[in-house]
Design a protein around this motif. Sequence first.
Motif, PDB file in Angstrom:
ATOM      1  N   VAL A  89       0.806  -1.220   0.000  1.00 22.01           N
ATOM      2  CA  VAL A  89       0.000   0.000   0.000  1.00 22.01           C
ATOM      3  C   VAL A  89       0.839   1.271   0.000  1.00 22.01           C
ATOM      4  O   VAL A  89       0.313   2.367  -0.249  1.00 22.01           O
ATOM      5  CB  VAL A  89      -0.958  -0.006   1.214  1.00 22.01           C
ATOM      6  N   TYR A  90       2.155   1.176   0.231  1.00 22.62           N
ATOM      7  CA  TYR A  90       2.949   2.390   0.421  1.00 22.62           C
ATOM      8  C   TYR A  90       2.866   3.371  -0.755  1.00 22.62           C
ATOM      9  O   TYR A  90       2.732   4.590  -0.521  1.00 22.62           O
ATOM     10  CB  TYR A  90       4.417   2.053   0.703  1.00 22.62           C
ATOM     11  N   PRO A  91       2.929   2.930  -2.022  1.00 22.62           N
ATOM     12  CA  PRO A  91       2.812   3.916  -3.116  1.00 22.62           C
ATOM     13  C   PRO A  91       1.503   4.696  -3.065  1.00 22.62           C
ATOM     14  O   PRO A  91       1.476   5.882  -3.410  1.00 22.62           O
ATOM     15  CB  PRO A  91       2.902   3.049  -4.376  1.00 22.62           C
ATOM     16  N   TRP A  92       0.446   4.052  -2.640  1.00 27.75           N
ATOM     17  CA  TRP A  92      -0.835   4.747  -2.510  1.00 27.75           C
ATOM     18  C   TRP A  92      -0.782   5.780  -1.381  1.00 27.75           C
ATOM     19  O   TRP A  92      -1.252   6.912  -1.545  1.00 27.75           O
ATOM     20  CB  TRP A  92      -1.950   3.736  -2.242  1.00 27.75           C
ATOM     21  N   ILE A  93      -0.228   5.387  -0.245  1.00 24.76           N
ATOM     22  CA  ILE A  93      -0.159   6.314   0.889  1.00 24.76           C
ATOM     23  C   ILE A  93       0.696   7.524   0.527  1.00 24.76           C
ATOM     24  O   ILE A  93       0.337   8.678   0.827  1.00 24.76           O
ATOM     25  CB  ILE A  93       0.416   5.610   2.130  1.00 24.76           C
ATOM     26  N   ALA A  94       1.832   7.276  -0.125  1.00 22.15           N
ATOM     27  CA  ALA A  94       2.725   8.379  -0.483  1.00 22.15           C
ATOM     28  C   ALA A  94       2.035   9.361  -1.423  1.00 22.15           C
ATOM     29  O   ALA A  94       2.162  10.587  -1.269  1.00 22.15           O
ATOM     30  CB  ALA A  94       3.996   7.824  -1.126  1.00 22.15           C
ATOM     31  N   MET A  96      -1.280   9.793  -1.814  1.00 21.76           N
ATOM     32  CA  MET A  96      -2.405  10.449  -1.149  1.00 21.76           C
ATOM     33  C   MET A  96      -1.935  11.459  -0.112  1.00 21.76           C
ATOM     34  O   MET A  96      -2.629  12.452   0.158  1.00 21.76           O
ATOM     35  CB  MET A  96      -3.320   9.397  -0.512  1.00 21.76           C
ATOM     36  N   ALA A  97      -0.780  11.225   0.483  1.00 23.98           N
ATOM     37  CA  ALA A  97      -0.243  12.185   1.454  1.00 23.98           C
ATOM     38  C   ALA A  97      -0.017  13.549   0.812  1.00 23.98           C
ATOM     39  O   ALA A  97      -0.193  14.592   1.466  1.00 23.98           O
ATOM     40  CB  ALA A  97       1.060  11.653   2.044  1.00 23.98           C
ATOM     41  N   MET A  98       0.353  13.550  -0.456  1.00 18.08           N
ATOM     42  CA  MET A  98       0.559  14.801  -1.179  1.00 18.08           C
ATOM     43  C   MET A  98      -0.756  15.404  -1.662  1.00 18.08           C
ATOM     44  O   MET A  98      -0.950  16.624  -1.629  1.00 18.08           O
ATOM     45  CB  MET A  98       1.475  14.552  -2.384  1.00 18.08           C
ATOM     46  N   ALA A  99      -1.688  14.554  -2.106  1.00 19.00           N
ATOM     47  CA  ALA A  99      -2.889  15.035  -2.781  1.00 19.00           C
ATOM     48  C   ALA A  99      -4.080  15.244  -1.856  1.00 19.00           C
ATOM     49  O   ALA A  99      -4.938  16.094  -2.128  1.00 19.00           O
ATOM     50  CB  ALA A  99      -3.283  14.053  -3.889  1.00 19.00           C
ATOM     51  N   TYR A 100      -4.163  14.468  -0.780  1.00 14.95           N
ATOM     52  CA  TYR A 100      -5.350  14.485   0.079  1.00 14.95           C
ATOM     53  C   TYR A 100      -4.978  14.772   1.530  1.00 14.95           C
ATOM     54  O   TYR A 100      -5.127  13.912   2.414  1.00 14.95           O
ATOM     55  CB  TYR A 100      -6.082  13.142   0.029  1.00 14.95           C
ATOM     56  N   PRO A 101      -4.515  15.956   1.858  1.00 17.51           N
ATOM     57  CA  PRO A 101      -4.142  16.227   3.255  1.00 17.51           C
ATOM     58  C   PRO A 101      -5.324  16.138   4.211  1.00 17.51           C
ATOM     59  O   PRO A 101      -5.127  15.968   5.414  1.00 17.51           O
ATOM     60  CB  PRO A 101      -3.576  17.653   3.200  1.00 17.51           C
ATOM     61  N   MET A 102      -6.563  16.229   3.667  1.00 16.10           N
ATOM     62  CA  MET A 102      -7.749  16.156   4.521  1.00 16.10           C
ATOM     63  C   MET A 102      -8.378  14.767   4.539  1.00 16.10           C
ATOM     64  O   MET A 102      -9.507  14.599   4.992  1.00 16.10           O
ATOM     65  CB  MET A 102      -8.787  17.181   4.054  1.00 16.10           C
ATOM     66  N   LEU A 103      -7.652  13.756   4.064  1.00 17.16           N
ATOM     67  CA  LEU A 103      -8.169  12.389   4.086  1.00 17.16           C
ATOM     68  C   LEU A 103      -8.501  11.975   5.518  1.00 17.16           C
ATOM     69  O   LEU A 103      -7.717  12.201   6.440  1.00 17.16           O
ATOM     70  CB  LEU A 103      -7.138  11.426   3.501  1.00 17.16           C
ATOM     71  N   GLU A 104      -9.669  11.337   5.674  1.00 17.17           N
ATOM     72  CA  GLU A 104     -10.139  10.964   7.005  1.00 17.17           C
ATOM     73  C   GLU A 104     -10.207   9.452   7.227  1.00 17.17           C
ATOM     74  O   GLU A 104     -10.120   9.001   8.369  1.00 17.17           O
ATOM     75  CB  GLU A 104     -11.530  11.559   7.251  1.00 17.17           C
ATOM     76  N   SER A 122       0.104   8.585   9.906  1.00 16.81           N
ATOM     77  CA  SER A 122      -0.041   9.332  11.155  1.00 16.81           C
ATOM     78  C   SER A 122       0.489  10.754  11.039  1.00 16.81           C
ATOM     79  O   SER A 122       0.038  11.655  11.760  1.00 16.81           O
ATOM     80  CB  SER A 122       0.669   8.593  12.294  1.00 16.81           C
ATOM     81  N   ARG A 123       1.451  10.994  10.145  1.00 12.33           N
ATOM     82  CA  ARG A 123       2.033  12.335   9.987  1.00 12.33           C
ATOM     83  C   ARG A 123       1.328  13.177   8.922  1.00 12.33           C
ATOM     84  O   ARG A 123       1.424  14.405   8.962  1.00 12.33           O
ATOM     85  CB  ARG A 123       3.513  12.224   9.589  1.00 12.33           C
ATOM     86  N   SER A 124       0.648  12.535   7.985  1.00 12.56           N
ATOM     87  CA  SER A 124       0.202  13.243   6.772  1.00 12.56           C
ATOM     88  C   SER A 124      -1.226  13.749   6.830  1.00 12.56           C
ATOM     89  O   SER A 124      -1.550  14.752   6.195  1.00 12.56           O
ATOM     90  CB  SER A 124       0.355  12.314   5.553  1.00 12.56           C
TER      91      SER A 124
END
Length: 576
Positions: A89-94, A96-104, A122-124
């Motif tokens: 899943v890491y490529p997805w998290i990386a 989304m961390a840039m594109a979706y800072p408001m992901l819930e 936890s940081r993004s």
Amino acid sequence: MAYSFPEEVLEHVFSFIHTDKDRNAISVVCKSWYEVERWSRRRIFIGNCYAVSPGIVIRRFPELRSVALKGKPHFADFNLVPDGWGGNVYPWIAAMAMAYPMLEELRLKRMVVTDESLELISRSFKNFKVLVLSSCEGFSTDGLAAIAANCRNLRELDLRESEVDDFSGHWLTHFPDSCTSLVSLNISCLASEVSYSALERLVGRCPSLRTLRLNRAVPLDRLPNLLRRAPQLVELGTGAYSAEHRPEVFSSLAGAFSNCKELKSLSGFWDVVPDYLPAVYPACSGITSLNLSYATIQSPDLIKLVTQCQNLQRLWVLDYIEDSGLDALAASCKDLQELRVFPSEPYDMEGNVALTEQGLVSVSEGCPKLHSVLYFCRQMTNAALVSIAKNRPNMTRFRLCIIEPRTRDYQTLEPLDVGFGAIVEHCKELHRLSLSGLLTDRVFEYIGTHAKKLEMLSVAFAGDGDLGLHHVLSGCKSLRKLEIRDCPFGDKALLANAAKLETMRSLWMSSCSVSFGACKLLGQKMPRLNVEVIDERGRPDSRPESCSVEKLYIYRSVAGPRSDMPRFVWTMKTRS
């Protein structure tokens, strides 16, 4: 007419449309609806992490708040997908961390989730609220500690059926004292002891906690205190349900259950001591879901417990319930909708319990709302399957797993074609079907003819040849997922129905008769499909093209071949 509404009005209207199917439908009405739907979409479900790339999703839906993502094929649950296949899943998290800072919300299933991924989550995402890791692997309690420490608005942490490197139970201490937002906590898959004091403090300071599923290491004498701190619980998974019989422990437990007025679901019950089961009875009248799939409770005690739960709608249980327990269930629980019976000794062909086809027939007769069945047994008859089909034409999911492959109708010694034929003929709303027992191509003709709403089919040790597969692919118009193992299906049916594969989410075949040459031809013929050959014997092109491949996984993808293939996976369009 589509152009007459202001965008704000359309966005408000679209907010009431929740299913992916309906959202997809409105997005193709016209260009303006596409744009409004695109910008107003807040949640998405992706059934295969390789069917699309993170970049494509981000460009299509720039304002997502909730992402559900699946990785490995379903047969990974049965150890048929080799270790290291993929699904990281890491490529997805990386991305989304840039594109979706408001992901819930993130809901992941059968994916490799590393501690690095959890730390990045936890940081993004500063308003992160929901993390569900279902049947995931690759992470440890260190990663969970990062989630606990940094996700200050966390509402749900669910680790159901995941494999966790359990280094320490002290990760719970990383939840700050200010954390009062938890609504659901499921740690049932963890192996080691947790910090009981940290768990009790966390439970006590979360007034909205509705779901608490404990792991086996939580002893029974700790349960009353947890229940007193959270009498508002709706779903409870106990830890170990065993202790030396002491009246004060029983009294404390019964009192705690009596105060749980909202309780609807019970699970857990590892290592049950039957003397303590009556302590649950005060809560049983409100129970609608009972998961005893890890509870080694014998039939007499199961009967006493189940008959206390007369509003039961869902029961998961081991085969210790036996036919007598299913008879009692049929007589007592008229609202039952879902039944799953699992084997207590799946590798014992003889069996040591009195569970037969008759128990399932009884439930089908006595429970008019029953529509979902998963049933492991050692014998079956066509007559029983016909009775079940006629009793419950409202069946939507029917999964029968006869322990020994290619088992005949034990009364007539005939294949079970007629019985399964009755299931698909009478159950017009059937969406999911799993076959077992001795079956010929005749049953697949029944399926292709009658199962017009079937979406997922699982087949093992069945059929005579290509004709069976042809019947399914040409006849089942709604089929989305097909998984096959140890069947004599080969090239002809696969190539003749190649166009059908583009309408499906995926096809899995292992230990069948599909040749490497056919896989190459299919990859060339269908550019929108990823045709993956999985073969741990070495490069398939080192053998004659007529040789069968070990495993074949075919799925639609708008992203093209994946870039993280291990040494035993070949995509036909790029590597042969």
